[in-house]
Design an enzyme around this catalytic site. Structure first.
Site, PDB file in Angstrom:
ATOM      1  N   VAL A  15      47.330  -3.517   3.457  1.00 56.61           N
ATOM      2  CA  VAL A  15      47.568  -3.497   2.007  1.00 56.61           C
ATOM      3  C   VAL A  15      48.481  -2.330   1.619  1.00 56.61           C
ATOM      4  O   VAL A  15      49.329  -2.460   0.728  1.00 56.61           O
ATOM      5  CB  VAL A  15      46.223  -3.436   1.239  1.00 56.61           C
ATOM      6  CG1 VAL A  15      46.470  -3.500  -0.261  1.00 56.61           C
ATOM      7  CG2 VAL A  15      45.310  -4.580   1.670  1.00 56.61           C
ATOM      8  N   LYS A 206      31.995  -8.628  -3.391  1.00 58.20           N
ATOM      9  CA  LYS A 206      32.894  -9.103  -4.452  1.00 58.20           C
ATOM     10  C   LYS A 206      32.108  -9.697  -5.630  1.00 58.20           C
ATOM     11  O   LYS A 206      32.428  -9.443  -6.779  1.00 58.20           O
ATOM     12  CB  LYS A 206      33.867 -10.132  -3.878  1.00 58.20           C
ATOM     13  CG  LYS A 206      34.835  -9.519  -2.851  1.00 58.20           C
ATOM     14  CD  LYS A 206      35.595 -10.589  -2.101  1.00 58.20           C
ATOM     15  CE  LYS A 206      36.546 -10.003  -1.065  1.00 58.20           C
ATOM     16  NZ  LYS A 206      37.071 -11.011  -0.134  1.00 58.20           N
TER      17      LYS A 206
HETATM   18  P1  NAP Z   1      43.819  -1.318   7.350  1.00 55.89           P
HETATM   19  O1  NAP Z   1      44.903  -2.270   7.692  1.00 55.89           O
HETATM   20  O2  NAP Z   1      42.767  -1.041   8.349  1.00 55.89           O
HETATM   21  O3  NAP Z   1      44.525   0.060   6.937  1.00 55.89           O
HETATM   22  C1  NAP Z   1      43.814   1.244   6.692  1.00 55.89           C
HETATM   23  C2  NAP Z   1      44.788   2.400   6.554  1.00 55.89           C
HETATM   24  O4  NAP Z   1      44.060   3.551   6.200  1.00 55.89           O
HETATM   25  C3  NAP Z   1      45.563   2.739   7.833  1.00 55.89           C
HETATM   26  O5  NAP Z   1      46.888   3.046   7.516  1.00 55.89           O
HETATM   27  C4  NAP Z   1      44.840   3.975   8.372  1.00 55.89           C
HETATM   28  O6  NAP Z   1      45.704   4.910   9.008  1.00 55.89           O
HETATM   29  C5  NAP Z   1      44.360   4.616   7.098  1.00 55.89           C
HETATM   30  N1  NAP Z   1      43.114   5.349   7.312  1.00 55.89           N
HETATM   31  C6  NAP Z   1      41.917   4.863   7.698  1.00 55.89           C
HETATM   32  N2  NAP Z   1      41.001   5.842   7.762  1.00 55.89           N
HETATM   33  C7  NAP Z   1      41.655   6.975   7.427  1.00 55.89           C
HETATM   34  C8  NAP Z   1      41.256   8.328   7.312  1.00 55.89           C
HETATM   35  N3  NAP Z   1      40.013   8.726   7.577  1.00 55.89           N
HETATM   36  N4  NAP Z   1      42.194   9.226   6.951  1.00 55.89           N
HETATM   37  C9  NAP Z   1      43.450   8.845   6.683  1.00 55.89           C
HETATM   38  N5  NAP Z   1      43.888   7.583   6.755  1.00 55.89           N
HETATM   39  C10 NAP Z   1      42.982   6.661   7.135  1.00 55.89           C
HETATM   40  O7  NAP Z   1      43.065  -1.776   6.013  1.00 55.89           O
HETATM   41  P2  NAP Z   1      43.571  -2.837   4.928  1.00 55.89           P
HETATM   42  O8  NAP Z   1      43.320  -4.206   5.425  1.00 55.89           O
HETATM   43  O9  NAP Z   1      44.932  -2.456   4.459  1.00 55.89           O
HETATM   44  O10 NAP Z   1      42.492  -2.594   3.754  1.00 55.89           O
HETATM   45  C11 NAP Z   1      42.582  -1.497   2.889  1.00 55.89           C
HETATM   46  C12 NAP Z   1      41.613  -1.709   1.730  1.00 55.89           C
HETATM   47  O11 NAP Z   1      42.000  -2.868   1.005  1.00 55.89           O
HETATM   48  C13 NAP Z   1      40.160  -1.951   2.151  1.00 55.89           C
HETATM   49  O12 NAP Z   1      39.304  -1.377   1.195  1.00 55.89           O
HETATM   50  C14 NAP Z   1      40.029  -3.472   2.118  1.00 55.89           C
HETATM   51  O13 NAP Z   1      38.708  -3.917   1.904  1.00 55.89           O
HETATM   52  C15 NAP Z   1      40.894  -3.785   0.929  1.00 55.89           C
HETATM   53  N6  NAP Z   1      41.423  -5.140   0.912  1.00 55.89           N
HETATM   54  C16 NAP Z   1      42.080  -5.620   1.989  1.00 55.89           C
HETATM   55  C17 NAP Z   1      42.614  -6.898   1.955  1.00 55.89           C
HETATM   56  C18 NAP Z   1      43.378  -7.451   3.103  1.00 55.89           C
HETATM   57  O14 NAP Z   1      43.907  -8.559   3.010  1.00 55.89           O
HETATM   58  N7  NAP Z   1      43.533  -6.735   4.211  1.00 55.89           N
HETATM   59  C19 NAP Z   1      42.462  -7.675   0.803  1.00 55.89           C
HETATM   60  C20 NAP Z   1      41.788  -7.145  -0.304  1.00 55.89           C
HETATM   61  C21 NAP Z   1      41.268  -5.871  -0.235  1.00 55.89           C
HETATM   62  P3  NAP Z   1      46.486   4.604  10.387  1.00 55.89           P
HETATM   63  O15 NAP Z   1      47.471   3.506  10.026  1.00 55.89           O
HETATM   64  O16 NAP Z   1      47.154   5.851  10.766  1.00 55.89           O
HETATM   65  O17 NAP Z   1      45.448   4.123  11.346  1.00 55.89           O
HETATM   66  N1  HSE Z   2      38.237 -10.618   4.900  1.00 55.44           N
HETATM   67  C1  HSE Z   2      38.455 -11.021   3.550  1.00 55.44           C
HETATM   68  C2  HSE Z   2      38.544 -12.534   3.486  1.00 55.44           C
HETATM   69  C3  HSE Z   2      39.726 -10.445   2.963  1.00 55.44           C
HETATM   70  O1  HSE Z   2      38.495 -13.203   4.508  1.00 55.44           O
HETATM   71  O2  HSE Z   2      38.643 -13.052   2.373  1.00 55.44           O
HETATM   72  C4  HSE Z   2      39.573  -9.037   2.480  1.00 55.44           C
HETATM   73  O3  HSE Z   2      38.763  -8.993   1.341  1.00 55.44           O
END
Ligand code: NAP
Ligand code: HSE
Length: 431
Positions: A15, A206
């Site tokens: 994200v 959610k």
């Molecule tokens: P992700 O791909 O795992 O990315 C997490 C990022 O945070 C990475 O860049 C990581 O750094 C950094 N990070 C993690 N722990 C850290 C720490 N202790 N200190 C500094 N940086 C740290 O996660 P994501 O999928 O983007 O999700 C992010 C948020 O959005 C979550 O709350 C998730 O529930 C929400 N969300 C995600 C989606 C989706 O489609 N993925 C949809 C809706 C909501 P590095 O890159 O250096 O490892």
């Molecule tokens: N893992 C979730 C889904 C996306 O499958 O809808 C992040 O909220």
């Protein structure tokens, strides 16, 4: 020349990257719309050396949160790390310093909403979280603003893309659960550890957030009754189809005179219900208000750009508020304290599949057990004869869960009942 509003990004994963790409790729358009340039000046990550496959000035990256927190020029902090800690600490400390916060973190909101809103109010700063529920689908703002005039009666949604993808594959392509999950993981839909998706916990977070907004009362993750999709079989899906139902993992919240019902579980919904046509990774949320009637929001519930779209819109709102020095909705909308209705008190119809001895009197003994617990049957179908045994599928009329479970307990003890294969609640019909 436009003024510049500086942003600190926490996290540059899925994200975070989507958000950064939108902010840089659509910069001119966003600047005109906001009246200020939104500029990311620092990005917090864990690993400075990671190849992120994108054009980026390495000087933007830092591993030290203080570079963002203590920079007085950074007015908006965007938390896209995920999880509880250190995200909670980072968000609270930013709000305490009066920085606006945008987050997509459902875990934080579903567990720590109260203290986060109190910190936002104390810091007179925005706390915006459109991306936390259903990714790119506008739902938080519509509930808080566009539908604010309504008494919301019901929120019902497909709010987890992974499970909807799995159930769609099982329904339309006959793929079994394990292979459908593997495909979802290969395509990047399921979280690395899919437990939260398939056990319903992601959807529970959610629906807790949506219920809190819809009913103006704090609903926490532990208030949500949760069942995942792991016990759904292709057999149940096929029988459901024969009965004109689709099987979906639903997040449901209803306001009733006895309290707020909040639950996540698989359910049969009529093929004619608008949610039955929501397939693949798509999400949709159906809302019933007393004035607007029924509305439904449909779209991509996850992914870099769809979720980035919601995050950037929040950043734009926070930027406008800061630019024009107008407050956003910093006051928490949970002004009431409504009881949570226990699952035993919830009423719905039930689908039940049993394997029984195929001999006279068996159906009568099952019907007696239901009658004893005041459960009325809507239909009974004998599906299959297997070597002196039969598979039967029953659908009840609406009944309290505690009565259905009491009847099921009696039925499971009948000597003629060889297996209680599954039961699934039936939802989405007019009551
Ligand atoms: P992700 O791909 O795992 O990315 C997490 C990022 O945070 C990475 O860049 C990581 O750094 C950094 N990070 C993690 N722990 C850290 C720490 N202790 N200190 C500094 N940086 C740290 O996660 P994501 O999928 O983007 O999700 C992010 C948020 O959005 C979550 O709350 C998730 O529930 C929400 N969300 C995600 C989606 C989706 O489609 N993925 C949809 C809706 C909501 P590095 O890159 O250096 O490892
Ligand atoms: N893992 C979730 C889904 C996306 O499958 O809808 C992040 O909220």
């Amino acid at each position: 020349m436009f003024p510049i509003i500086k942003v600190g990004l926490l996290g540059l994963g899925t994200v975070g990257q989507g958000t950064y790409r939108i902010l840089t790729g659509n910069k001119d358009n966003l600047t005109q719309k906001v009246g200020a340039e939104i500029k990311v000046t620092r990005i917090l990550v864990r690993d400075l050396a990671k190849d992120r496959g994108m054009e980026l000035d390495p000087a933007l990256l830092t591993k030290d949160y203080r570079d963002i927190l203590e920079d007085p020029e950074i007015e908006i902090v965007v938390e896209l790390i995920g999880g509880l800690e250190p995200a909670l600490n980072y968000v609270l400390s930013a709000l305490e310093r009066g920085k606006s916060v945008v987050t997509a973190n459902k875990d934080l909101l579903a567990l720590h909403g109260k203290e986060l809103f109190e910190a936002a109010a104390a810091g007179k700063a925005d706390l915006l979280f459109e991306g936390s529920v259903a990714g790119g689908i506008p739902i938080i703002r519509p509930l808080k603003q566009c539908l604010a005039a309504n008494q919301i009666k019901e929120v019902m949604g497909i709010i987890n893309g992974t499970t909807n993808y799995i159930l769609t594959k099982m329904s339309y392509q006959g793929v079994d659960f394990t292979n459908a999950l593997l495909e979802a993981q290969e395509l990047g839909y399921a979280e690395r550890d899919p437990t939260a998706d398939i056990e319903g916990l992601d959807a529970a977070r959610k629906i807790a957030i949506l219920a809190s907004i819809a009913f103006n009362t704090r609903v926490l993750i532990n208030d949500v009754y949760v069942e995942g999709i792991t016990r759904i079989t292709a057999r149940d899906i096929n029988y459901a189809r024969e009965l004109n139902y689709a099987v979906k993992l639903l997040g449901m919240a209803k306001e009733t005179p006895e309290g707020v019902e909040v639950r996540v579980h698989p359910a049969l919904i009529p093929q004619s219900h608008p949610l039955a046509a929501v397939n693949g990774v798509f999400n949709a949320i159906f809302i019933r208000g007393d004035a607007a009637g029924d509305t439904m929001f449909y779209g991509q519930g996850a992914g870099a750009l769809p979720t980035g779209s919601a995050v950037v819109a929040d950043i734009m709102d926070a930027a406008r508020h800061r630019l024009y020095k107008v407050p956003g909705i910093i006051k928490c909308t949970c002004y009431a304290q409504k009881p949570i209705k226990p699952i035993g008190e919830v009423e719905c119809k039930y689908y039940l599949r049993l394997i029984v001895d195929d001999r006279p009197g068996v159906l009568a003994s099952i019907a007696y057990a239901f009658g004893d617990k005041k459960v009325s049957l809507a239909s009974v179908i004998q599906k299959l004869n297997l070597d002196q045994q039969a598979e039967i599928v029953l659908v009840t009329h609406r009944v309290k869960e505690q009565n259905f479970r009491a009847a099921l307990n009696l039925i499971s003890q009948l000597s003629a009942v060889k297996e209680v294969c599954n039961f699934i609640r039936v939802e989405g019909e007019e009551t």
